[in-house]
Design a protein around this motif. Structure first.
Motif, PDB file in Angstrom:
ATOM      1  N   LEU A   1       5.546  -6.829  -2.745  1.00 34.00           N
ATOM      2  CA  LEU A   1       6.926  -6.595  -3.178  1.00 34.00           C
ATOM      3  C   LEU A   1       6.958  -6.031  -4.588  1.00 34.00           C
ATOM      4  N   LYS A   2       6.126  -6.566  -5.462  1.00 36.48           N
ATOM      5  CA  LYS A   2       6.094  -6.086  -6.835  1.00 36.48           C
ATOM      6  C   LYS A   2       5.717  -4.616  -6.899  1.00 36.48           C
ATOM      7  N   GLU A   3       4.726  -4.216  -6.111  1.00 32.04           N
ATOM      8  CA  GLU A   3       4.257  -2.829  -6.150  1.00 32.04           C
ATOM      9  C   GLU A   3       5.300  -1.858  -5.607  1.00 32.04           C
ATOM     10  N   ILE A   4       5.966  -2.207  -4.500  1.00 29.80           N
ATOM     11  CA  ILE A   4       6.946  -1.256  -3.961  1.00 29.80           C
ATOM     12  C   ILE A   4       8.188  -1.188  -4.842  1.00 29.80           C
ATOM     13  N   LEU A   5       8.447  -2.234  -5.624  1.00 29.27           N
ATOM     14  CA  LEU A   5       9.577  -2.177  -6.549  1.00 29.27           C
ATOM     15  C   LEU A   5       9.316  -1.253  -7.736  1.00 29.27           C
ATOM     16  N   HIS A   6       8.071  -0.949  -7.994  1.00 28.52           N
ATOM     17  CA  HIS A   6       7.730  -0.077  -9.124  1.00 28.52           C
ATOM     18  C   HIS A   6       7.515   1.381  -8.706  1.00 28.52           C
ATOM     19  N   LEU A   7       7.800   1.711  -7.450  1.00 33.07           N
ATOM     20  CA  LEU A   7       7.622   3.084  -6.984  1.00 33.07           C
ATOM     21  C   LEU A   7       8.982   3.759  -6.854  1.00 33.07           C
ATOM     22  N   ASN A   8       9.176   4.882  -7.546  1.00 26.35           N
ATOM     23  CA  ASN A   8      10.427   5.626  -7.467  1.00 26.35           C
ATOM     24  C   ASN A   8      10.498   6.408  -6.158  1.00 26.35           C
ATOM     25  N   SER A   9      11.689   6.477  -5.583  1.00 28.52           N
ATOM     26  CA  SER A   9      11.860   7.297  -4.373  1.00 28.52           C
ATOM     27  C   SER A   9      13.328   7.655  -4.188  1.00 28.52           C
ATOM     28  N   VAL A  10      13.884   8.362  -5.163  1.00 25.82           N
ATOM     29  CA  VAL A  10      15.258   8.852  -5.044  1.00 25.82           C
ATOM     30  C   VAL A  10      15.353   9.734  -3.801  1.00 25.82           C
ATOM     31  N   SER A  11      16.481   9.681  -3.105  1.00 23.03           N
ATOM     32  CA  SER A  11      16.659  10.448  -1.873  1.00 23.03           C
ATOM     33  C   SER A  11      16.176  11.890  -2.038  1.00 23.03           C
ATOM     34  N   GLY A  12      15.332  12.315  -1.115  1.00 21.70           N
ATOM     35  CA  GLY A  12      14.748  13.652  -1.164  1.00 21.70           C
ATOM     36  C   GLY A  12      13.371  13.681  -1.779  1.00 21.70           C
ATOM     37  N   ASP A  13      12.957  12.577  -2.397  1.00 25.06           N
ATOM     38  CA  ASP A  13      11.654  12.520  -3.063  1.00 25.06           C
ATOM     39  C   ASP A  13      10.932  11.228  -2.673  1.00 25.06           C
ATOM     40  N   GLU A  14      10.770  11.034  -1.350  1.00 19.85           N
ATOM     41  CA  GLU A  14      10.180   9.797  -0.850  1.00 19.85           C
ATOM     42  C   GLU A  14       8.670   9.887  -0.624  1.00 19.85           C
ATOM     43  N   SER A  15       8.045  10.984  -1.030  1.00 23.27           N
ATOM     44  CA  SER A  15       6.627  11.182  -0.703  1.00 23.27           C
ATOM     45  C   SER A  15       5.726  10.132  -1.342  1.00 23.27           C
ATOM     46  N   ARG A  16       6.062   9.669  -2.545  1.00 23.70           N
ATOM     47  CA  ARG A  16       5.201   8.707  -3.227  1.00 23.70           C
ATOM     48  C   ARG A  16       5.212   7.362  -2.511  1.00 23.70           C
ATOM     49  N   ILE A  17       6.394   6.854  -2.172  1.00 27.48           N
ATOM     50  CA  ILE A  17       6.469   5.576  -1.481  1.00 27.48           C
ATOM     51  C   ILE A  17       5.902   5.691  -0.079  1.00 27.48           C
ATOM     52  N   SER A  18       6.093   6.841   0.576  1.00 27.97           N
ATOM     53  CA  SER A  18       5.545   7.048   1.916  1.00 27.97           C
ATOM     54  C   SER A  18       4.022   7.014   1.895  1.00 27.97           C
ATOM     55  N   SER A  19       3.415   7.691   0.926  1.00 27.13           N
ATOM     56  CA  SER A  19       1.959   7.685   0.810  1.00 27.13           C
ATOM     57  C   SER A  19       1.432   6.287   0.527  1.00 27.13           C
ATOM     58  N   TYR A  20       2.147   5.547  -0.313  1.00 23.70           N
ATOM     59  CA  TYR A  20       1.741   4.170  -0.596  1.00 23.70           C
ATOM     60  C   TYR A  20       1.771   3.334   0.673  1.00 23.70           C
ATOM     61  N   LEU A  21       2.836   3.466   1.462  1.00 24.06           N
ATOM     62  CA  LEU A  21       2.945   2.681   2.687  1.00 24.06           C
ATOM     63  C   LEU A  21       1.816   3.012   3.661  1.00 24.06           C
ATOM     64  N   ILE A  22       1.503   4.289   3.798  1.00 28.23           N
ATOM     65  CA  ILE A  22       0.423   4.677   4.706  1.00 28.23           C
ATOM     66  C   ILE A  22      -0.886   4.024   4.257  1.00 28.23           C
ATOM     67  N   GLY A  23      -1.128   4.002   2.957  1.00 27.58           N
ATOM     68  CA  GLY A  23      -2.329   3.355   2.446  1.00 27.58           C
ATOM     69  C   GLY A  23      -2.346   1.863   2.726  1.00 27.58           C
ATOM     70  N   GLN A  24      -1.206   1.201   2.522  1.00 26.69           N
ATOM     71  CA  GLN A  24      -1.116  -0.231   2.770  1.00 26.69           C
ATOM     72  C   GLN A  24      -1.258  -0.549   4.256  1.00 26.69           C
ATOM     73  N   ILE A  25      -0.639   0.260   5.093  1.00 25.84           N
ATOM     74  CA  ILE A  25      -0.740   0.048   6.538  1.00 25.84           C
ATOM     75  C   ILE A  25      -2.196   0.161   6.987  1.00 25.84           C
ATOM     76  N   GLY A  26      -2.898   1.180   6.452  1.00 23.35           N
ATOM     77  CA  GLY A  26      -4.303   1.342   6.795  1.00 23.35           C
ATOM     78  C   GLY A  26      -5.150   0.137   6.419  1.00 23.35           C
ATOM     79  N   LYS A  27      -4.849  -0.470   5.277  1.00 21.12           N
ATOM     80  CA  LYS A  27      -5.609  -1.639   4.829  1.00 21.12           C
ATOM     81  C   LYS A  27      -5.227  -2.904   5.593  1.00 21.12           C
ATOM     82  N   ARG A  28      -3.944  -3.088   5.833  1.00 18.29           N
ATOM     83  CA  ARG A  28      -3.446  -4.354   6.353  1.00 18.29           C
ATOM     84  C   ARG A  28      -3.530  -4.468   7.872  1.00 18.29           C
ATOM     85  N   LYS A  29      -3.534  -3.354   8.591  1.00 17.33           N
ATOM     86  CA  LYS A  29      -3.452  -3.423  10.051  1.00 17.33           C
ATOM     87  C   LYS A  29      -4.642  -4.133  10.683  1.00 17.33           C
ATOM     88  N   ARG A  30      -5.759  -4.218   9.963  1.00 18.56           N
ATOM     89  CA  ARG A  30      -6.934  -4.909  10.500  1.00 18.56           C
ATOM     90  C   ARG A  30      -6.665  -6.388  10.722  1.00 18.56           C
TER      91      ARG A  30
END
Length: 305
Positions: free
Chosen positions: A7-36
């Protein structure tokens, strides 16, 4: 439910509408790590054909849960002017942050004669997106921060992924500024999995009938009205779950549920979220108890609807 690093990490990632690439990339990385460690490893859809949206498919899904990744903010214009993105609360002197080609930006929001400006000592590149400066405060079971709308919805669905066996999770874009990604996302999930029911994980406002520390919020209506037959099933299952919840009835506001209702697909929907004070400000406030209830209710509903 205490504050954790996710929660702390996603709260520190900016993603104003139209510029969601940073939070999206973070989520993909987290999903890859956590899905195991998840009960079921999902099929993942993302990339160029999905812009910055992410779809996770677990088992044989019957229900989809949506959480938008974007936040409100501002776009730099000319002569130090700013244009709102979504509906941020305009508070004179609010600290904003961002970055353009010349470097990091930290400035204050100013209003004059109905127009918005920044006080940064140099010009900001046109089109630069600015968001509220983050300042997380934890006390007595509450969290106060910018972007709780909709980081709390995202967080709830990420926690849901840990136990979900059959279901579909969607992290969407553009919700705060009129939508835009939902039509092609709905077409994709309907045509591929025949999804006919959806839950919206988002943040709603504290009102005279919705309060902090009273559980998750099931919305019976906002500016749009879900089908009552589906709402009745939701409430029945919520009662069976024994998870504390409260019912919301409002005349205004909306969510990704709006685009589901306006779509050509026979898909029922219901907003199930968490209450907050001070919406669309740097000091949004919610209760950890309500967040825990939201996660538990989603776990039950996704399994039993």
């Amino acid at each position: 439910m205490p504050m954790d690093n996710l929660l702390k990490e996603i709260l520190h990632l900016n993603s104003v509408s139209g510029d969601e690439s940073r939070i999206s990339s973070y989520l993909i990385g987290q999903i890859g790590k956590r899905k195991r460690s998840w009960n079921v490893s999902p099929e993942i859809f993302f990339g160029q054909n999905f812009h910055d949206n992410i779809i996770l498919v677990f088992g044989n899904p019957r229900t989809a849960a949506f959480a938008h990744m974007d936040t409100v903010g501002f776009t730099s214009r000319y002569e130090n002017q700013l244009v709102p993105v979504g509906g941020p609360e305009i508070l004179e002197g609010t600290w904003l942050q961002g970055r353009d080609q010349a470097g990091d930006i930290r400035c204050k929001l100013q209003e004059k004669d109905g127009n918005l400006f920044h006080d940064f000592p140099r010009g900001i590149q046109r089109g630069t997106l600015l968001s509220f400066e983050q300042d997380i405060k934890i006390s007595d079971g509450y969290i106060q921060a910018a972007y709780l709308d909709n980081r709390l919805g995202m967080y709830a669905l990420l926690k849901l992924c840990e136990t979900l066996e059959n279901g579909l999770i969607v992290f969407s874009t553009y919700e705060e500024h009129g939508g835009g990604s939902m039509p092609f996302l709905l077409r994709f999930i309907y045509e591929n999995w025949g999804i006919r029911q959806a839950l919206i994980a988002d943040v709603t406002w504290v009102t005279d009938g919705v309060h902090l520390n009273e559980g998750a919020v099931i919305s019976l209506r906002d500016s749009h009205i879900p089908r009552k037959r589906f709402l009745d099933r939701i409430i029945q299952k919520a009662d069976e779950s024994a998870v504390p919840y409260q019912l919301e009835v409002e005349a205004h506001g909306g969510s990704d549920g709006r685009e589901i209702q306006l779509s050509p697909y026979p898909m029922d929907w219901c907003f199930i979220g968490i209450a907050e004070e001070n919406p669309h400000t740097p000091a949004e406030k919610s209760a950890f108890f309500d967040l825990e209830c939201m996660v538990k209710l989603y776990q039950y509903l996704m399994q039993n609807l």
